[in-house]
Design an enzyme around this catalytic site. Structure first.
Site, mmCIF file in Angstrom:
data_model
loop_
_atom_site.group_PDB
_atom_site.id
_atom_site.type_symbol
_atom_site.label_atom_id
_atom_site.label_comp_id
_atom_site.label_asym_id
_atom_site.label_seq_id
_atom_site.Cartn_x
_atom_site.Cartn_y
_atom_site.Cartn_z
ATOM 1 N N ASP A 172 0.861 -1.185 0.000
ATOM 2 C CA ASP A 172 0.000 0.000 0.000
ATOM 3 C C ASP A 172 0.897 1.235 0.000
ATOM 4 O O ASP A 172 1.460 1.608 1.037
ATOM 5 C CB ASP A 172 -0.905 0.010 1.242
ATOM 6 C CG ASP A 172 -1.994 -1.070 1.190
ATOM 7 O OD1 ASP A 172 -1.760 -2.114 0.550
ATOM 8 O OD2 ASP A 172 -3.058 -0.879 1.802
ATOM 9 N N LYS A 214 -6.917 3.520 -3.116
ATOM 10 C CA LYS A 214 -7.346 3.477 -1.711
ATOM 11 C C LYS A 214 -7.567 4.905 -1.223
ATOM 12 O O LYS A 214 -6.796 5.801 -1.570
ATOM 13 C CB LYS A 214 -6.253 2.758 -0.909
ATOM 14 C CG LYS A 214 -6.443 2.706 0.595
ATOM 15 C CD LYS A 214 -5.301 1.888 1.224
ATOM 16 C CE LYS A 214 -5.258 2.016 2.733
ATOM 17 N NZ LYS A 214 -4.117 1.270 3.330
ATOM 18 N N LYS A 224 -10.341 0.416 -2.322
ATOM 19 C CA LYS A 224 -10.200 0.147 -0.891
ATOM 20 C C LYS A 224 -10.470 1.409 -0.077
ATOM 21 O O LYS A 224 -9.634 2.303 -0.029
ATOM 22 C CB LYS A 224 -8.791 -0.389 -0.585
ATOM 23 C CG LYS A 224 -8.559 -0.649 0.914
ATOM 24 C CD LYS A 224 -7.163 -1.223 1.177
ATOM 25 C CE LYS A 224 -6.861 -1.309 2.668
ATOM 26 N NZ LYS A 224 -5.510 -1.858 2.948
#
Length: 318
Positions: A155, A218, A254
């Site tokens: 991430d 995300k 996400k």
């Protein structure tokens, strides 16, 4: 796990023409929040679906090998076995989608999962999380080290300065380098939407991140003042939809930060189903970044099975 989005060339002309209708976004977000929520066994089924999409996360300064180990065991068996058995779901492989930790804790997580004979993925934040304000070479090295330690998902955080000053080409080039450093690891790109200022910036950053080869986009690090909100999600998933229509590549979504209740998880699933369709309702294309959400989902499932809510000590900690 190999990348599902090889990326495309940066289309600056497209990026420059983007305008987001704020009122329409807010109205759509209200519509989704206002929908009737499923009840009884249908709600329980959706909550189990939500569990399988959770990146069970610990990103604290006091993380130790022991609490990472406990997190891994909870990820493997997120809902108490006897509850799953009563729902006839004990042999369906219900686990969270991944565990998510800091780079220095990746080796601990890999070791715990291996000892438990689990193939659950380990995700690591990287690239100077959460601010992304370290030198590029340091950020790239952090990605490589996390992958070398066994992380199969990374991430990354974008450099917000580049987004805020409209340096989309420079942002694209940075993310391409992160993509290369990830190798075969899945790359989720954190936009930190609370620091991007406008919906138009969020859409542009989403599009640039996908063009640069992100497998997921995300919302947040969870460390900003504003994290995952439904209006921002509408903007990001519409970008995902447009990118798919133009390139044929499905990019995941996400939301992360501040998602704490089972009720919120149901709204997120509804949003994804309505905006992107059933294809996205799986861990390959939808994740919920959360640390305390699982506890509330397990409470609700306990209530569904037994008709009462559990005492605090009756459910194992994450």
């Amino acid at each position: 796990m190999t990348t599902g989005n090889p990326g495309t060339r940066l289309d600056l002309e497209w990026i420059s023409k983007v305008r987001v209708n704020t009122q329409a976004v807010l109205k759509r977000a209200q519509q989704i929040q206002g929908q009737k929520i499923l009840k009884k066994q249908w709600q329980a089924a959706w909550l189990l679906k939500a569990v399988t999409c959770i990146d069970l996360t610990t990103l604290a300064g006091d993380d130790t090998p022991s609490n990472v180990h406990r997190l891994c065991l909870k990820a493997i068996q997120p809902i108490r076995y006897d509850l799953l058995r009563k729902m006839d779901m004990h042999n369906k492989g219900v686990s969270t989608a991944a565990v998510c930790v800091y780079p220095s804790r990746v080796a601990d997580a890999v070791k715990s999962l291996k000892a438990a004979n689990s193939s659950l993925p380990v995700a690591s934040v990287a690239t100077g999380f959460p601010a992304g304000q370290t030198p590029l070479e340091t950020r790239l090295r952090e990605v490589r080290m996390a992958v070398a330690d066994g992380a199969t998902e990374i991430d990354i955080v974008i450099n917000r300065t580049l987004a805020l000053t409209g340096q989309w080409e420079a942002m694209y080039d940075e993310i391409r380098q992160f993509r290369e450093a990830c190798g075969d690891a899945h790359m989720k790109t954190i936009l930190a939407i609370g620091e991007l200022g406008t919906f138009t910036n969020v859409y542009k950053a989403s599009m640039v991140a996908m063009m640069a080869g992100s497998d997921f986009i995300k919302t947040s690090t969870g460390k900003e003042a504003i994290n995952a909100t439904y209006p921002v999600a509408i903007v990001m998933v519409r970008a995902i939809r447009n990118y798919f229509l133009c390139s044929g590549h499905k990019v995941g979504f996400k939301p992360a930060g501040g998602i704490r209740t089972a009720q919120e998880a149901l709204v997120w699933l509804t949003l994804i189903k309505e905006e992107l369709g059933d294809d996205w309702l799986c861990p390959h294309l939808f994740r919920l970044g959360a640390s305390s959400l699982l506890a509330d989902i397990e409470r609700q499932i306990y209530h569904h099975v037994t008709g009462q809510y559990p005492a605090y000590h009756e459910l194992p900690m994450a």
